[in-house]
Write an enzyme that holds these catalytic residues in place. Structure first.
Site, PDB file in Angstrom:
ATOM      1  N   ASP A 158      34.684  31.238  32.436  1.00 46.83           N
ATOM      2  CA  ASP A 158      34.913  32.563  32.247  1.00 46.83           C
ATOM      3  C   ASP A 158      36.697  32.547  32.282  1.00 46.83           C
ATOM      4  O   ASP A 158      37.053  31.517  32.667  1.00 46.83           O
ATOM      5  CB  ASP A 158      34.549  33.385  33.309  1.00 46.83           C
ATOM      6  N   ASN A 211      27.311  40.305  26.250  1.00 47.53           N
ATOM      7  CA  ASN A 211      28.555  40.042  25.663  1.00 47.53           C
ATOM      8  C   ASN A 211      28.644  40.707  24.209  1.00 47.53           C
ATOM      9  O   ASN A 211      29.701  40.975  23.334  1.00 47.53           O
ATOM     10  CB  ASN A 211      28.996  38.816  25.520  1.00 47.53           C
TER      11      ASN A 211
HETATM   12  C1  IPE Z   1      29.840  35.733  31.442  1.00 49.98           C
HETATM   13  O1  IPE Z   1      31.093  36.055  31.643  1.00 49.98           O
HETATM   14  C2  IPE Z   1      29.382  35.380  30.320  1.00 49.98           C
HETATM   15  C3  IPE Z   1      29.818  34.203  29.722  1.00 49.98           C
HETATM   16  C4  IPE Z   1      30.828  33.494  30.545  1.00 49.98           C
HETATM   17  C5  IPE Z   1      29.421  33.679  28.573  1.00 49.98           C
HETATM   18  P1  IPE Z   1      31.526  37.676  31.400  1.00 49.98           P
HETATM   19  O2  IPE Z   1      33.004  37.767  31.231  1.00 49.98           O
HETATM   20  O3  IPE Z   1      30.811  38.203  30.269  1.00 49.98           O
HETATM   21  O4  IPE Z   1      31.049  38.397  32.697  1.00 49.98           O
HETATM   22  P2  IPE Z   1      31.378  39.747  33.432  1.00 49.98           P
HETATM   23  O5  IPE Z   1      31.581  40.789  32.384  1.00 49.98           O
HETATM   24  O6  IPE Z   1      32.710  39.659  33.929  1.00 49.98           O
HETATM   25  O7  IPE Z   1      30.402  39.776  34.443  1.00 49.98           O
HETATM   26  C1  IPE Z   2      34.626  33.928  28.861  1.00 57.41           C
HETATM   27  O1  IPE Z   2      35.774  34.264  28.882  1.00 57.41           O
HETATM   28  C2  IPE Z   2      33.906  33.464  27.438  1.00 57.41           C
HETATM   29  C3  IPE Z   2      32.868  34.519  27.152  1.00 57.41           C
HETATM   30  C4  IPE Z   2      32.653  35.570  27.984  1.00 57.41           C
HETATM   31  C5  IPE Z   2      32.397  34.553  25.751  1.00 57.41           C
HETATM   32  P1  IPE Z   2      35.935  35.957  28.778  1.00 57.41           P
HETATM   33  O2  IPE Z   2      36.066  36.299  27.380  1.00 57.41           O
HETATM   34  O3  IPE Z   2      35.024  36.609  29.427  1.00 57.41           O
HETATM   35  O4  IPE Z   2      37.537  36.209  29.535  1.00 57.41           O
HETATM   36  P2  IPE Z   2      38.099  37.166  30.393  1.00 57.41           P
HETATM   37  O5  IPE Z   2      37.058  37.203  31.600  1.00 57.41           O
HETATM   38  O6  IPE Z   2      37.773  38.640  29.776  1.00 57.41           O
HETATM   39  O7  IPE Z   2      39.289  36.786  30.837  1.00 57.41           O
HETATM   40 MG    MG Z   3      35.190  37.185  31.534  1.00 55.88          MG
END
Ligand code: IPE
Ligand code: IPE
Ligand code: MG
Length: 246
Positions: A21, A69
């Protein structure tokens, strides 16, 4: 082989699961579009896979795209679909050379573009008989969706008489998860300072050790994972029971 100070090779977690993340925030901090952050995460993943392999982790599971997502803006979703497909295409031969077995957990029959499905299958088929580390990619994955899919399967078996209703138990549910032979994670790592599970491996993390770091995923390296493993090795797992010395 890099120097692995303070890691007890006899007590390396068998299964490490990672919520990768913070890609978006990593990019935003640099004035870049969020998608650049996803791109930069490839090196982190690669270094982590090699480090895990080197230290003797048998199962590594990474959260690449959740069932939630899809709520993101369409261009970002599209980017992530293409990016994950291309990443596999670029890396699968090298992973195969490392004797890594590639697997996928997630909903296959819902929303995933055919070209991504094809790539996942090709990578799984290519590496099916490898005997090294298993790299499981959670893609279009949701912990609740996995449990729902298992329960549907179970309901079917009850309706057709394969399973008596009174025989429903934890083992019968666990047997119907996406890969029943996958052991439960010993260590769950989440980057970016968020301290939540976000629908990852809900059934399987019942007794996992949790480790959080403020590091954004693109800045994560094998060294960060080794730090988590060292911390894991200091902990006492009880699984609800007492240790002999207690
Ligand atoms: C979890 O991260 C999903 C992945 C890393 C693929 P998110 O960024 O989607 O989770 P939330 O929305 O912060 O809970
Ligand atoms: C994790 O990074 C990757 C996926 C969830 C696909 P994020 O895209 O959630 O990055 P932040 O949390 O918005 O910084
Ligand atoms: Mg994230």
């Amino acid at each position: 082989m890099s120097f692995l100070p303070d890691i007890d090779r006899a007590r390396v977690p068998e299964h490490v699961a990672i919520v990768m993340d913070g890609n978006g925030r990593w990019a935003q901090q640099r004035g870049l579009p969020r998608t650049e952050g996803h791109g930069a995460g490839e090196e982190a993943l690669w270094d982590t896979v090699k480090g895990a392999n080197e230290v003797g982790v048998r199962w590594l599971t990474v959260y690449a795209f959740s069932t939630e997502n899809w709520k993101r803006p369409q261009p970002e979703v599209l980017y992530l679909m293409n990016f994950n497909r291309e990443l596999l295409r670029r890396r699968r031969d090298e992973l195969n050379d490392m004797n890594v077995r590639i697997r996928w957990i997630g909903r296959r029959d819902w929303r995933v573009p055919r070209s991504v499905l094809r790539e996942m299958r090709t990578s799984e088929d290519l590496t099916r008989d490898n005997t090294g580390m298993t790299l499981t990619i959670a893609f279009n994955y949701g912990g609740r969706a996995e449990i729902v899919d298992a329960v549907k399967d179970l309901a079917h078996d009850v309706r057709t008489g394969v399973l008596k209703p009174e025989k429903v138990n934890e083992r019968e549910i666990a047997k119907r998860l996406y890969h029943p032979d996958m052991p439960e994670p010993d260590l769950l790592i989440r980057t970016s300072g968020e301290e939540r599970v976000s629908n990852f491996l809900l059934w399987e993390v019942a007794y996992s050790e949790l480790w959080f770091t403020p590091v954004f995923w693109p800045d994560f390296t094998r060294e960060t994972m080794f730090e988590a493993i060292r911390d894991f090795q200091k902990r006492t797992r009880r699984f609800g029971a007492l240790r002999e010395e207690d």
